[in-house]
Design an enzyme around this catalytic site. Structure first.
Site, short mmCIF file in Angstrom:
data_model
loop_
_atom_site.label_atom_id
_atom_site.label_comp_id
_atom_site.label_asym_id
_atom_site.label_seq_id
_atom_site.Cartn_x
_atom_site.Cartn_y
_atom_site.Cartn_z
CG ASP A 94 31.22 44.16 40.77
OD1 ASP A 94 32.30 43.64 41.06
OD2 ASP A 94 30.97 45.36 41.01
CD GLU A 154 43.00 40.40 41.82
OE1 GLU A 154 41.97 40.98 41.49
OE2 GLU A 154 43.76 40.84 42.69
N1 ADE Z 1 36.41 45.09 42.81
C1 ADE Z 1 35.55 44.44 42.02
N2 ADE Z 1 34.31 44.97 42.10
C2 ADE Z 1 34.39 46.00 42.98
C3 ADE Z 1 33.46 46.92 43.49
N3 ADE Z 1 32.18 46.89 43.11
N4 ADE Z 1 33.89 47.85 44.38
C4 ADE Z 1 35.18 47.86 44.77
N5 ADE Z 1 36.10 47.01 44.33
C5 ADE Z 1 35.72 46.08 43.44
#
Ligand code: ADE
Length: 235
Positions: A203, A13
């Site tokens: 996700d 990042e």
């Molecule tokens: N960062 C990216 N995806 C995440 C998730 N599912 N839970 C917590 N932090 C995240």
């Protein structure tokens, strides 16, 4: 002139920011490297906080105390909490809440999940000007990508479970979940400085997250950097 702190939790990042920066000087503190310099003509301090709320809080307070930043931007990736928000979409925080804070067992009816006991606010409002600018920046960088403004929740947990996800949606009405934004938000709130959180979805925060996160995280991080750079150009 403004001095802007840019916090990313993961190496990917912040690496791109460092490549784009000029006149860079580095100072270390609390195990973090603070990169001071200029990014698209703005004074910035870029730092990798590490993952989680404590890292993010320590990092934000150091940026304010030792580097005199007057604005904080937290960029990175997140898991979606909304079926309309897909991998690659962008969420800009209207406010942030710590979903793993729960003092409700204390018997005080004010202490609902997410409420930090004794604090005069439930959530940490992001700066309106910054979030409008960030939204415009997203539309400029790629008009095809959906951008949403709404609540972002943070906690010291990677969410990869459909039941947990459903509880968070129900309890907090948030658009996405990650692990730092609301800690940055709390420190910004306590210090009365403007902040914003910009997250690209990597996700769906359910059983598919174990597969999607490693597949899409890198791409999502790169997009997030592009958005922040465009925001900086507009500041
Ligand atoms: N960062 C990216 N995806 C995440 C998730 N599912 N839970 C917590 N932090 C995240």
């Amino acid at each position: 002139m403004k001095k802007i702190g840019i916090i990313g939790a993961m190496a990917g990042e912040v690496a791109h920011f460092k490549e784009l920066m000029e006149a860079v000087q580095v100072r270390g503190k609390a195990g973090m490297d603070f990169f001071m310099g200029r990014l698209v003509g703005q004074d910035v301090v870029v730092v990798q906080s590490g993952i989680g709320k404590v890292n993010a809080a320590v990092c934000t307070q150091i940026l304010i105390d030792d580097f005199q930043v007057d604005t904080v931007i937290n960029s990175g990736i997140a898991g979606s909490l909304c079926n309309r928000i897909h991998i690659g979409d962008v969420v800009i925080a209207t406010d942030t809440v710590q979903h793993d804070v729960d003092a409700s067992g204390s018997g005080d009816k004010e202490d609902v999940p997410g409420q930090i006991p004794g604090l005069d606010t439930f959530s940490f409002p992001a700066d309106v000007y910054l979030r409008e600018l960030a939204t415009k920046a997203c539309q400029e960088v790629n008009a095809e990508i959906q951008v949403f403004q709404g609540r972002i929740v943070s906690g010291d947990q990677f969410i990869a479970d459909a039941k947990h996800k459903a509880w968070m949606i129900d309890e907090f009405a948030a658009l996405c979940t990650e692990m730092e934004g609301a800690a940055v938000g709390q420190v910004a709130y306590l210090n009365r400085i403007p902040y914003v959180v910009i997250r690209v979805i990597s996700d769906q925060a359910d059983g598919s997250a174990h597969v999607d996160f490693p597949t899409f995280a890198k791409q999502a991080m790169e997009h997030s950097v592009k958005l922040v750079v465009r925001l900086m150009e507009r500041l």
